[in-house]
Design a protein around this motif. Structure first.
Motif, PDB file in Angstrom:
ATOM      1  N   LEU A 174      60.818  96.330  42.505  1.00  0.00           N
ATOM      2  CA  LEU A 174      59.356  96.292  42.463  1.00  0.00           C
ATOM      3  C   LEU A 174      58.878  95.560  41.221  1.00  0.00           C
ATOM      4  N   SER A 175      59.467  95.916  40.069  1.00  0.00           N
ATOM      5  CA  SER A 175      59.084  95.242  38.830  1.00  0.00           C
ATOM      6  C   SER A 175      59.453  93.767  38.893  1.00  0.00           C
ATOM      7  N   TRP A 176      60.595  93.480  39.497  1.00  0.00           N
ATOM      8  CA  TRP A 176      61.047  92.096  39.633  1.00  0.00           C
ATOM      9  C   TRP A 176      60.024  91.269  40.415  1.00  0.00           C
ATOM     10  N   ASP A 177      59.535  91.829  41.502  1.00  0.00           N
ATOM     11  CA  ASP A 177      58.552  91.119  42.326  1.00  0.00           C
ATOM     12  C   ASP A 177      57.221  90.944  41.610  1.00  0.00           C
ATOM     13  N   ASP A 178      57.019  91.710  40.539  1.00  0.00           N
ATOM     14  CA  ASP A 178      55.733  91.698  39.831  1.00  0.00           C
ATOM     15  C   ASP A 178      55.699  90.675  38.700  1.00  0.00           C
ATOM     16  N   ILE A 179      56.833  90.083  38.373  1.00  0.00           N
ATOM     17  CA  ILE A 179      56.867  89.130  37.266  1.00  0.00           C
ATOM     18  C   ILE A 179      56.926  87.704  37.798  1.00  0.00           C
ATOM     19  N   SER A 180      56.618  86.750  36.940  1.00  0.00           N
ATOM     20  CA  SER A 180      56.564  85.350  37.344  1.00  0.00           C
ATOM     21  C   SER A 180      57.964  84.805  37.609  1.00  0.00           C
ATOM     22  N   THR A 181      58.004  83.663  38.273  1.00  0.00           N
ATOM     23  CA  THR A 181      59.287  83.013  38.548  1.00  0.00           C
ATOM     24  C   THR A 181      60.002  82.652  37.248  1.00  0.00           C
ATOM     25  N   GLY A 182      59.226  82.194  36.273  1.00  0.00           N
ATOM     26  CA  GLY A 182      59.816  81.865  34.976  1.00  0.00           C
ATOM     27  C   GLY A 182      60.418  83.078  34.299  1.00  0.00           C
ATOM     28  N   SER A 183      59.731  84.220  34.387  1.00  0.00           N
ATOM     29  CA  SER A 183      60.253  85.450  33.793  1.00  0.00           C
ATOM     30  C   SER A 183      61.504  85.922  34.522  1.00  0.00           C
ATOM     31  N   GLN A 184      61.535  85.703  35.822  1.00  0.00           N
ATOM     32  CA  GLN A 184      62.739  86.046  36.570  1.00  0.00           C
ATOM     33  C   GLN A 184      63.927  85.208  36.091  1.00  0.00           C
ATOM     34  N   GLY A 185      63.669  83.952  35.803  1.00  0.00           N
ATOM     35  CA  GLY A 185      64.726  83.095  35.292  1.00  0.00           C
ATOM     36  C   GLY A 185      65.270  83.588  33.959  1.00  0.00           C
ATOM     37  N   VAL A 186      64.374  83.988  33.053  1.00  0.00           N
ATOM     38  CA  VAL A 186      64.805  84.515  31.756  1.00  0.00           C
ATOM     39  C   VAL A 186      65.605  85.799  31.960  1.00  0.00           C
TER      40      VAL A 186
ATOM     41  N   ASP B 273      73.000  94.873  35.449  1.00  0.00           N
ATOM     42  CA  ASP B 273      73.741  94.595  36.681  1.00  0.00           C
ATOM     43  C   ASP B 273      72.828  93.966  37.732  1.00  0.00           C
ATOM     44  N   PHE B 274      71.587  94.419  37.778  1.00  0.00           N
ATOM     45  CA  PHE B 274      70.606  93.856  38.721  1.00  0.00           C
ATOM     46  C   PHE B 274      70.352  92.383  38.397  1.00  0.00           C
ATOM     47  N   PHE B 275      70.131  92.092  37.115  1.00  0.00           N
ATOM     48  CA  PHE B 275      69.887  90.709  36.698  1.00  0.00           C
ATOM     49  C   PHE B 275      71.072  89.814  37.051  1.00  0.00           C
ATOM     50  N   ARG B 276      72.284  90.303  36.816  1.00  0.00           N
ATOM     51  CA  ARG B 276      73.489  89.521  37.095  1.00  0.00           C
ATOM     52  C   ARG B 276      73.638  89.265  38.599  1.00  0.00           C
ATOM     53  N   ALA B 277      73.307  90.277  39.393  1.00  0.00           N
ATOM     54  CA  ALA B 277      73.398  90.102  40.849  1.00  0.00           C
ATOM     55  C   ALA B 277      72.398  89.050  41.332  1.00  0.00           C
ATOM     56  N   LYS B 278      71.203  89.058  40.776  1.00  0.00           N
ATOM     57  CA  LYS B 278      70.200  88.060  41.142  1.00  0.00           C
ATOM     58  C   LYS B 278      70.663  86.649  40.768  1.00  0.00           C
ATOM     59  N   LEU B 279      71.252  86.529  39.579  1.00  0.00           N
ATOM     60  CA  LEU B 279      71.703  85.209  39.132  1.00  0.00           C
ATOM     61  C   LEU B 279      72.823  84.679  40.023  1.00  0.00           C
ATOM     62  N   SER B 280      73.703  85.570  40.459  1.00  0.00           N
ATOM     63  CA  SER B 280      74.848  85.116  41.258  1.00  0.00           C
ATOM     64  C   SER B 280      74.411  84.441  42.555  1.00  0.00           C
ATOM     65  N   LYS B 281      73.209  84.754  43.036  1.00  0.00           N
ATOM     66  CA  LYS B 281      72.707  84.190  44.289  1.00  0.00           C
ATOM     67  C   LYS B 281      71.659  83.109  44.061  1.00  0.00           C
ATOM     68  N   ALA B 282      71.309  82.865  42.802  1.00  0.00           N
ATOM     69  CA  ALA B 282      70.236  81.919  42.494  1.00  0.00           C
ATOM     70  C   ALA B 282      70.772  80.510  42.329  1.00  0.00           C
ATOM     71  N   GLU B 283      69.917  79.529  42.599  1.00  0.00           N
ATOM     72  CA  GLU B 283      70.327  78.139  42.437  1.00  0.00           C
ATOM     73  C   GLU B 283      70.519  77.779  40.965  1.00  0.00           C
TER      74      GLU B 283
ATOM     75  N   ASN C  47      72.238  79.502  38.918  1.00  0.00           N
ATOM     76  CA  ASN C  47      73.450  80.163  38.437  1.00  0.00           C
ATOM     77  C   ASN C  47      74.335  79.224  37.618  1.00  0.00           C
ATOM     78  N   HIS C  48      74.668  78.089  38.190  1.00  0.00           N
ATOM     79  CA  HIS C  48      75.559  77.146  37.501  1.00  0.00           C
ATOM     80  C   HIS C  48      74.907  76.623  36.219  1.00  0.00           C
ATOM     81  N   GLN C  49      73.626  76.256  36.308  1.00  0.00           N
ATOM     82  CA  GLN C  49      72.909  75.717  35.144  1.00  0.00           C
ATOM     83  C   GLN C  49      72.869  76.729  33.997  1.00  0.00           C
ATOM     84  N   PHE C  50      72.539  77.996  34.311  1.00  0.00           N
ATOM     85  CA  PHE C  50      72.410  79.010  33.273  1.00  0.00           C
ATOM     86  C   PHE C  50      73.769  79.371  32.667  1.00  0.00           C
ATOM     87  N   ARG C  51      74.774  79.498  33.512  1.00  0.00           N
ATOM     88  CA  ARG C  51      76.102  79.820  32.992  1.00  0.00           C
ATOM     89  C   ARG C  51      76.618  78.694  32.097  1.00  0.00           C
ATOM     90  N   ARG C  52      76.373  77.461  32.501  1.00  0.00           N
ATOM     91  CA  ARG C  52      76.800  76.318  31.695  1.00  0.00           C
ATOM     92  C   ARG C  52      76.064  76.318  30.347  1.00  0.00           C
TER      93      ARG C  52
END
Length: 737
Positions: free
Chosen positions: A245-257, A319-329, A331-336
């Motif tokens: 719920l909180s995730w859906d309430d924040i901006s796309t940029g905040s989700q990226g952070v 763990d929630f943040f990591r799970a979201k990143l694993s499915k996000a486009e 993922n590779h950019q942020f890990r790099r």
């Protein structure tokens, strides 16, 4: 010390129980019923530390999620305590015990909180501060740790306390207006404090939202999550729905952070580091600022200091943040970006980090360590950069004398490089050389020498005979031989390394300065003073030009040059240099450091040589106390100062005080250096001279002969020290005749 949440409720009985049990015994374990996360174990510990802070003169927080107790203790202590040389070859548990011994306050009680202990083996007895002044509070998901502490099991909140927590966050009227619905929501969240706080903060930011509408959104999120994966605890599914719920309430940029934050190790996170890595991930400063505010306001991250420089993230949220990143486009950019940024920071850690640098990089180390364990596949150029995932941490610890902590990343690095490049490769030789150097620093010469020879052979095979890296290992092998008193083997290697470096690197290079200094020091040890002086001056000038006036290497050469002048009787030239070296070392290394103690001892030795006994004695006692504190009772440097103090007493005719000290110094030297070492011969000679002064001629002659035999073999017939012993022996025989 971290701060607790202002929304804490419902654990008054547990707080009182913890305090009562800590007054009766050393430790208390707060364990989750059924091993469930999110029940508030960490928060309870924080609240206890805050509520009873007046009871303790100091409070230490150690997170054991990613490391054992011994490593956590040594890592936390490293910016504040200089590990003595005597402890640098000890085990990690023994180093932790030393840290506790020198960290404990003189009076009053100390509170130690061990957070998120995974198993009993994480709390080894030797690494624990066993002291009646210490109280230990442990949090864990395990029901049975078997460490001999009282237990306080922590269950989820009761319905009444869960409602009380929500009332505190969103207001009593709002809760009581839809009480039936609120109770259903609390049940969905499993009455976990984390889930209830998340929901409460979400409603605080969406005041228009009713609990009924919230329940609809929560149910939708819960159904979606249930389709994705199964949960061991139903309550965790409810908590993840609350996070969603909180995730859906924040901006796309905040989700990226937030997804980027999921890559960090589960420890306190310095926001400045987040900003640095975020810039590399093409996250703008505005996006970072917006995310910081949104994530904080929704309780997804929490500041742990008043300046909001550091943040903590609950394990379930991470763990929630990591799970979201694993499915996000992304993922590779942020890990790099995460990997390359940390590798770049690791490359900035020199072989001899100063205290200021250590303090600056300390909060990077846990994340770099996690990278080396979990993210090696994300390194873009592993042949060049993989080693830095390990070397940064190794240098951080090795530079402080925490050799037990440095050995592990070096060993893991060697294994990783061998798997990547094979057994025979120049980069593998580099790690073998580093590991050998670590063993040399610990006095583990028998382990160091074959590694150095192996590294040299590898580098010569792949790089040829004429290469800077080959010169480095030749120099290191010479250092090893010099440390062992094998001067005849060290000298040709020093000269070979210097010639190679001058040819390959040019005359003006730090490595050339190092070789010149090493050769000068070898000449001084052999009594070849006229050859040593111009080399010292040349090395000093080079270091000052290349490294600046204020550097530990510069202080070392100034100290060495002063020692040379002292040996030649050039006291007026030696004294200002000794004082300059001492001041530099105090500035750069702090007052409690073995090099500072050595400088104090050297200055005292100069005063002794000038007959300024009243000035020398307090300095020798100060240096001895400092050395014993830092290096322990059994160390060659300690023996050297004891010997110097004994010589001072002998020169004053205080023979009864001098003799036991000379015997103590000799016994230490023999134990630590072996029977055949120049320093042992010097100690034997000093005791012989005392016996001669007391007219104990037979005892003196026996010792003179023994000292002369060792010096003639190790130093040569023409060394000044050899000549001194020979002359004293002849004078003794003349007296007897």
């Amino acid at each position: 010390m971290r701060h607790g949440s202002p929304n804490f409720v419902g654990r008054e009985e547990e707080l009182a129980d913890i305090h009562a049990k800590l007054q009766e015994g050393q430790g208390v374990i707060v364990c989750a019923v059924e091993g469930m996360g999110g029940v508030g174990k960490t928060e309870l510990a924080l609240q206890y530390a805050t509520r009873y802070q007046q009871e303790y003169v100091a409070r230490y927080w150690l997170s054991l999620r990613e490391m054992g107790l011994a490593q956590a203790v040594v890592t936390l202590a490293s910016p504040y305590l200089d590990l003595p040389e005597a402890m640098q070859s000890a085990s990690l548990d023994e180093q932790a015990a030393w840290c506790w011994q020198n960290w404990l306050p003189q009076t009053g009680k100390l509170l130690v909180i061990l957070d998120d202990v995974p198993k009993a083996e994480s709390i080894p007895d030797v690494a624990m501060p066993i002291d009646p002044r210490v109280r230990v509070l442990v949090t864990t998901r395990e029901r049975e740790l078997n460490v001999g502490f009282e237990s306080v099991p922590l269950d989820v909140l009761s319905e009444e306390k869960a409602l009380e927590l929500l009332r505190k966050i969103v207001g009593a009227s709002k809760v009581d207006k839809e009480l039936v619905t609120v109770k259903e929501i609390c049940k969905t969240l499993g009455y976990l404090p984390l889930g209830i706080e998340l929901i409460g903060e979400y409603l605080s930011k969406n005041r228009h939202l009713s609990f009924a509408k919230l329940q609809e959104r929560l149910n939708l999120a819960d159904e979606s999550i249930a389709r994705e994966r199964k949960y061991r605890f139903y309550a965790h599914r409810g908590v993840e729905a609350a996070i969603q719920l909180s995730w859906d309430d924040i901006s796309t940029g905040s989700q990226g952070v937030a997804m980027l934050l999921g890559l960090f190790a589960p420890v306190e996170i310095l926001w400045e580091l987040v900003a640095k890595i975020g810039a590399s991930a093409e996250i703008t400063e505005d996006e970072l600022d917006e995310a910081r505010g949104q994530l904080d306001s929704l309780h997804l991250i929490q500041p742990i200091d008043e300046e909001c420089s550091f943040y903590k993230i609950h394990t379930l949220v991470r763990d929630f943040f990591r799970a979201k990143l694993s499915k996000a486009e992304e993922n590779h950019q942020f890990r790099r970006a995460f990997v390359t940024s940390l590798i770049a920071l690791a490359k900035e850690i020199p072989e001899t980090p100063t205290r200021d640098l250590i303090a600056r990089v300390a909060f990077t180390i846990p994340h770099l360590d996690m990278l080396s364990r979990e993210m090696l596949d994300d390194i873009p150029n592993p042949e060049e950069d993989l080693t830095w995932a390990f070397i940064g941490n190794a240098r951080f610890y090795e530079g402080q004398g925490f050799y037990a902590l440095a050995e592990d990343p070096y060993q893991r690095c060697l294994k990783a490089m061998q798997e990547l490049l094979g057994e025979r490769h120049p980069s593998v030789a580099t790690i073998i050389n580093n590991l050998a150097g670590l063993y040399d620093s610990q006095g583990r010469y028998e382990e160091s020498e074959p590694l150095l020879k192996q590294a040299l052979s590898l580098r010569q095979e792949f790089l040829g005979e004429r290469h800077p890296d080959v010169a480095t290992i030749i120099n290191n092998l010479a250092v090893l031989y010099s440390s062992q008193g094998r001067y005849e083997k060290a000298e040709p290697l020093y000269k070979q390394a210097l010639a190679l470096r001058q040819e390959l690197l040019g005359e003006r290079h730090p490595s050339v300065a190092t070789s010149i200094n090493n050769l000068a020091e070898l000449n001084r040890l052999q009594g070849r003073y006229e050859e040593a002086e111009p080399l010292y001056k040349q090395a000093l000038a080079l270091y000052q030009e290349l490294l600046g006036e204020r550097h530990p290497y510069v202080a070392t050469i100034i100290n060495n040059l002063a020692g040379l002048y002292g040996s030649q009787g050039r006291y007026e030239e030696a004294e200002p240099l000794y004082k300059q070296a001492l001041a530099l070392r105090q500035e750069l290394l702090g007052d409690h450091h073995p090099d500072v103690a050595s400088s104090i001892s050297n200055l005292a030795g100069l005063y002794y040589s000038q007959g300024r006994y009243e000035e020398a004695e307090p300095l020798l006692k100060q240096a001895l106390a400092l050395m014993q504190e830092l290096l322990g009772e059994r160390h060659p440097n300690v023996a050297t100062i004891i010997n110097s103090l004994a010589l001072l007493y002998r020169s004053q005719g205080r023979y009864e005080e001098a003799e036991p000290l000379l015997k103590q110094a000799l016994a230490l030297m023999q134990e630590l250096l072996g029977e055949r070492h120049p320093n042992v011969a010097t100690s034997i000679h000093n005791l012989a001279f005392l016996y001669s002064s007391q007219e104990r001629y037979e005892e003196a002659e026996h010792l003179y002969v023994k000292a002369l035999e060792i010096m003639e073999v190790l130093l040569g017939m023409e060394h000044p020290s050899t000549k001194t012993v020979r002359n004293n022996l002849q004078s003794l025989r003349d007296i007897q005749n």
